[in-house]
Design a protein around this motif. Structure first.
Motif, PDB file in Angstrom:
ATOM      1  N   MET A   1      41.147  34.705  46.922  1.00 23.26           N
ATOM      2  CA  MET A   1      41.547  34.238  45.596  1.00 23.26           C
ATOM      3  C   MET A   1      40.919  35.112  44.504  1.00 23.26           C
ATOM      4  SD  MET A   1      41.466  30.358  44.353  1.00 23.26           S
ATOM      5  CE  MET A   1      42.030  29.878  42.755  1.00 23.26           C
ATOM      6  N   LEU A   2      39.656  35.446  44.652  1.00 22.65           N
ATOM      7  CA  LEU A   2      38.975  36.323  43.698  1.00 22.65           C
ATOM      8  C   LEU A   2      39.653  37.694  43.664  1.00 22.65           C
ATOM      9  CD1 LEU A   2      36.662  37.074  41.774  1.00 22.65           C
ATOM     10  CD2 LEU A   2      35.242  37.500  43.804  1.00 22.65           C
ATOM     11  N   SER A   3      39.989  38.224  44.824  1.00 24.32           N
ATOM     12  CA  SER A   3      40.670  39.521  44.889  1.00 24.32           C
ATOM     13  C   SER A   3      42.011  39.479  44.172  1.00 24.32           C
ATOM     14  CB  SER A   3      40.879  39.942  46.341  1.00 24.32           C
ATOM     15  OG  SER A   3      39.648  40.170  46.952  1.00 24.32           O
ATOM     16  N   MET A   4      42.738  38.390  44.360  1.00 27.60           N
ATOM     17  CA  MET A   4      44.026  38.261  43.672  1.00 27.60           C
ATOM     18  C   MET A   4      43.838  38.221  42.157  1.00 27.60           C
ATOM     19  SD  MET A   4      46.309  35.665  45.971  1.00 27.60           S
ATOM     20  CE  MET A   4      47.517  35.576  44.663  1.00 27.60           C
ATOM     21  N   LEU A   5      42.845  37.474  41.701  1.00 29.09           N
ATOM     22  CA  LEU A   5      42.609  37.383  40.260  1.00 29.09           C
ATOM     23  C   LEU A   5      42.195  38.733  39.688  1.00 29.09           C
ATOM     24  CD1 LEU A   5      40.763  33.953  40.019  1.00 29.09           C
ATOM     25  CD2 LEU A   5      43.122  34.462  39.345  1.00 29.09           C
TER      26      LEU A   5
END
Length: 188
Positions: free
Chosen positions: A26-30
């Motif tokens: 999720m952090l990578s996507m953001l």
């Protein structure tokens, strides 16, 4: 992914490794897909806030990673235009976690990692010309920096003399230096 995140977090028997991996993705996507930032609604934001309340046990790298990812996600979300109510909630949550970290004498490394992440996010949130100065002042962010920074510096020195790798302690020392500059910049 967001429903996986909700499912993984809400399941009390979910492995901390699963939560760590989901928050990392999720952090990578953001970070790398700015349009993903618009998919975060109040439910997911509440879950991210809940991740901040996790208190990792010593040598619990997965839970520590979940907490670090949550702090970083809040920082990324606050780098976009957002309502002052969100800014206030994020600021309050980060300062609460900061106070908790500075009072944790049992696991100094975990506290340093949390403080490092939080200081960087707060400096990003309130270091620019377009920051919300009212919330900064109302929550006494500068006072929190002044109170936690001496402790942070002492602990980084202790750890750097010990077992941590040099690159990591240099990063923490750089955060301490930047925080000192931030205090001067903001008038402290």
């Amino acid at each position: 992914l967001l429903s996986s995140f909700s499912s993984a977090w809400m399941s009390s028997d979910a492995d901390h490794a699963v939560k760590s991996h989901v928050t990392f993705v999720m952090l990578s996507m953001l970070r790398h897909q700015p349009q993903a930032r618009t998919l975060i609604d109040s439910t997911q934001l509440d879950l991210i806030f809940a991740l901040l309340s996790i208190k990792p046990k010593e040598n619990d790298n997965y839970t520590l990673q979940v907490m670090s990812n949550a702090i970083a996600m809040l920082g990324i979300l606050c780098s976009e235009p957002h309502p002052s109510t969100v800014d206030s909630r994020v600021c309050s949550a980060l300062l609460e976690r900061l106070r908790s970290a500075t009072s944790n004498e049992n696991d100094i490394t975990t506290s340093i990692i949390a403080i490092h992440e939080i200081l960087n996010v707060l400096m990003d949130m309130y270091g620019g010309d377009d920051c919300n100065d009212e919330i900064f002042a109302k929550n006494d962010v500068l006072g929190h920096f002044k109170r936690c920074l001496p402790w942070f510096k002492r602990q980084v020195k202790k750890i750097s003399a010990g077992r941590r790798n040099r690159e990591e302690t240099e990063t923490w020392s750089e955060t301490a230096l930047n925080a000192s500059r931030f205090i001067k910049y903001k008038g402290g």
